[in-house]
Design an enzyme around this catalytic site. Structure first.
Site, short mmCIF file in Angstrom:
data_model
loop_
_atom_site.label_atom_id
_atom_site.label_comp_id
_atom_site.label_asym_id
_atom_site.label_seq_id
_atom_site.Cartn_x
_atom_site.Cartn_y
_atom_site.Cartn_z
N ASP A 131 -16.57 -11.30 -22.61
CA ASP A 131 -17.26 -11.50 -21.34
C ASP A 131 -18.70 -11.99 -21.53
OD1 ASP A 131 -14.89 -10.46 -20.51
OD2 ASP A 131 -15.68 -8.46 -20.07
N SER A 132 -19.46 -11.30 -22.38
CA SER A 132 -20.86 -11.74 -22.54
C SER A 132 -20.91 -13.10 -23.24
CB SER A 132 -21.69 -10.69 -23.29
OG SER A 132 -21.30 -10.57 -24.64
N LYS B 298 -9.92 -11.28 -16.02
CA LYS B 298 -10.08 -11.40 -17.48
C LYS B 298 -9.36 -12.63 -18.04
CE LYS B 298 -11.48 -9.27 -21.31
NZ LYS B 298 -12.75 -8.58 -21.51
N GLU C 255 4.76 -11.19 -6.00
CA GLU C 255 3.72 -11.30 -7.04
C GLU C 255 4.16 -10.71 -8.38
OE1 GLU C 255 3.83 -9.31 -4.49
OE2 GLU C 255 2.86 -7.38 -4.82
N HIS D 203 8.27 -7.74 -3.54
CA HIS D 203 6.97 -8.16 -4.09
C HIS D 203 7.07 -9.51 -4.83
CE1 HIS D 203 4.70 -4.47 -3.28
NE2 HIS D 203 5.89 -3.91 -3.32
N GLY E 208 0.84 -1.19 0.00
CA GLY E 208 0.00 0.00 0.00
C GLY E 208 0.87 1.24 0.00
N CYS F 93 5.37 -5.99 1.66
CA CYS F 93 5.70 -4.56 1.62
C CYS F 93 5.00 -3.82 2.77
CB CYS F 93 5.36 -3.99 0.24
SG CYS F 93 6.13 -2.39 -0.05
N TYR F 94 4.02 -2.99 2.48
CA TYR F 94 3.30 -2.30 3.56
C TYR F 94 2.74 -3.33 4.55
CZ TYR F 94 -0.16 0.53 6.02
OH TYR F 94 -0.90 1.17 7.01
#
Ligand code: XMP
Length: 514
Positions: A231-232, A370, A175, A173, A59, A86-87
């Site tokens: 998506d749809s 996504k 990630e 990090h 953060g 981190c934070y």
């Protein structure tokens, strides 16, 4: 019970870090389901979810700042493993009795870190490795019971742990892909420290989601506004698997779609998947509502209103359908700050339906990112060229034609756009960029073709990279790809004699021209 509570769950407390969604994606890539929750989620709400482990995100704040975000300290007493990043690591240090200080020099980007291999998080990893750092504060003193497990010259406590309580903090990090051992570290945390088994798979998701949709819809019917976008399309296919022909898809052909889009949608969904599909050819109505409209916002409103009219007309014609399928994704859910299902009268993709149309929403993708939706589309057998589609705006080509939108202008732009897609795909660039498309700016210039003077249209090429569409940069396409696009457009389209490349980022521009 829904499809997610049948799985092991990891909770991520979000302190506003720029990489929080990335943490979630990395965890899910390791087949552990996780959800992001606000940092101040009450403890009872967290424990009610029965998490296997908790991650505290990074953060932008300093833990000593007056309004620094703080989670309930009892998070550390629940008895599940906690990883602070981190934070999150600094907060862990501060709340458990250590200290945090402003570092004399911050670290940003790739940094060489020394790891203590006896830490269970770093087991089997090189003693020295490259990690992604982004911090100005650092841990000054570890809390009682903790020991230091990694360091850099500027950050002597780059990681800490209390293995007995299964509490870990890393300043870097894991990630971010630039942390070369990041995946291993998360793996050790999930499987060794937290004892996860990795029970989250796409095929499992499909089975569970189908069960959920069936129990929710019962013997009723559902409606889906199918746009042909990823998506749809995925949402419709999943719901169709669950309830079969009790799902009806409405596809409004606005006349402002890409070349051949209407037929493509019909051939995939109606012919191949045998879904009940209402294809509404509304192009005349859209062109009529756009006649004489040149101002971008008025154009958008006219297109939006015409779309609602069409969809509402179809919905009324099929009276008594209580459910509306919507392809809402997890980032929208996180941004709206609520993960509670809602009943609405309108929804943002169908943008404000009339009050007499009240649906309960089915949002089968609301916990997916996504790239997971794309995986799901593949698992459901959707064709690759549909699954890997770039985003396409709701108002379609209408906002890529400057000035009045006419059938003639749309026809030129559709052909130019098809060439852009063809060359981008053939050169391998289509999947590397966020969007690549043609714009018809309504500018005519003088040119020469076959010794003849021409006075013809200009096509602008827009190719951008972005991670979420909020900011973007223009793509440095190789000159030969640019040349091929320019050459193909000017030779295949008699109406065009010039191609220009848009080299502006967002901001100050936007991705679309209107
Ligand atoms: P801008 O032009 O605002 O676009 O930089 C950011 C991203 O959003 C897409 N976009 C839209 N998508 N309805 C949509 O569904 C819209 O009205 C709309 N306007 C822009 C755009 O294509 C880009 O990916």
């Amino acid at each position: 019970m829904n499809s997610t509570t049948r799985h092991e769950l990891l909770l991520i407390l979000d302190f506003g870090g720029q990489y929080t969604q990335l943490i979630a994606r990395r965890v899910r890539e390791l087949h552990v389901f996780c959800e992001i929750m606000p940092f101040d989620t009450p403890l009872e709400k967290l424990t009610a979810r029965n998490p296997k482990a908790i991650i505290l995100s990074g953060g932008p704040a300093s833990v000593y700042a007056a309004f620094a975000p703080v989670c309930d300290t009892a998070v550390f007493e629940v008895g599940v493993p906690v990883l602070g990043i981190c934070y999150g690591a600094q907060l862990m240090a501060r709340l458990l009795g250590g200290s945090v200080e402003h570092a004399p020099a911050g670290e940003f980007g790739k940094t060489t870190v020394k790891l203590d291999e006896t830490s269970s998080l770093f087991r089997g990893l090189p003693a020295e490795t490259s990690c992604w750092m982004s911090h100005t504060d650092r841990i000054g003193m570890v809390p009682p019971g903790f020991r230091t497990t990694a360091s850099t010259p500027a950050c002597p406590i780059a990681a800490m742990e209390n293995p007995d309580r299964r509490q870990y903090g890393v300043q870097f990090h894991p990630e971010v892909v630039h942390t070369s051992v990041g995946r291993d570290i998360l793996q050790h945390f999930l499987f060794d420290a937290a004892g996860c088994s990795g029970d989250w798979t796409m095929s499992g998701f499909v089975d569970d989601a189908i069960q959920d949709i069936r129990s929710r819809v019962g013997h009723e019917r559902a409606l889906c506004a199918l746009s042909g976008g990823v998506d749809s399309s995925v949402a419709a296919t999943l719901v169709h698997r669950a309830i079969g022909d009790r799902l009806t898809c409405v596809f409004v052909d606005t006349g402002l779609l890409r070349a051949g889009e209407g037929d493509r949608v019909e051939s995939v969904f109606h012919c191949r998947f045998d879904m009940p599909l209402v294809r509404m050819d509304a192009s005349t109505r859209f062109f009529a509502s756009l006649k004489g409209v040149t101002e971008p916002e008025k154009k958008r409103k006219a297109i939006g209103a015409a779309f609602i009219d069409c969809f509402a007309e179809q919905a009324r014609a099929m009276q008594g359908i209580p459910f509306l399928v919507q392809g809402t994704l997890y980032p929208d859910v996180i941004e709206s700050g609520s993960s509670v299902a809602s009943t609405i009268k309108s929804h943002h993709n169908v943008g404000g339906l009339p009050a007499d149309l009240s649906f309960s929403l089915i949002e089968p993708l609301r916990l997916l990112f996504k790239d997971e939706v794309r995986d799901l589309g593949r698992a459901l057998g959707l064709p690759e060229e549909l699954v890997d589609r770039q985003p396409f705006p709701g108002p379609g080509l209408g906002i890529r034609i400057l000035g009045e939108v006419t059938p003639e202008n749309v026809d030129i732009l559709q052909r130019a756009d098809a060439i852009v897609e063809r060359v981008m795909r053939a050169s391998g660039w289509y999947m590397k960029v966020w969007q690549s498309f043609a714009v018809l700016p309504g500018i005519r210039t003088v040119g020469v073709k076959g010794d003849e003077r021409t006075y013809a249209h200009t096509i602008a090429l827009r190719v951008v990279e972005s991670s979420d569409g909020m900011t973007a940069d223009w793509v440095r396409l190789p000159a030969d790809v640019l040349e091929e696009i320019s050459h193909a457009i000017t030779s295949e389209l008699p109406e065009v004699n010039r191609v220009v490349y848009d080299i502006t980022s967002k901001p100050p521009s936007t991705i679309e021209w209107e």
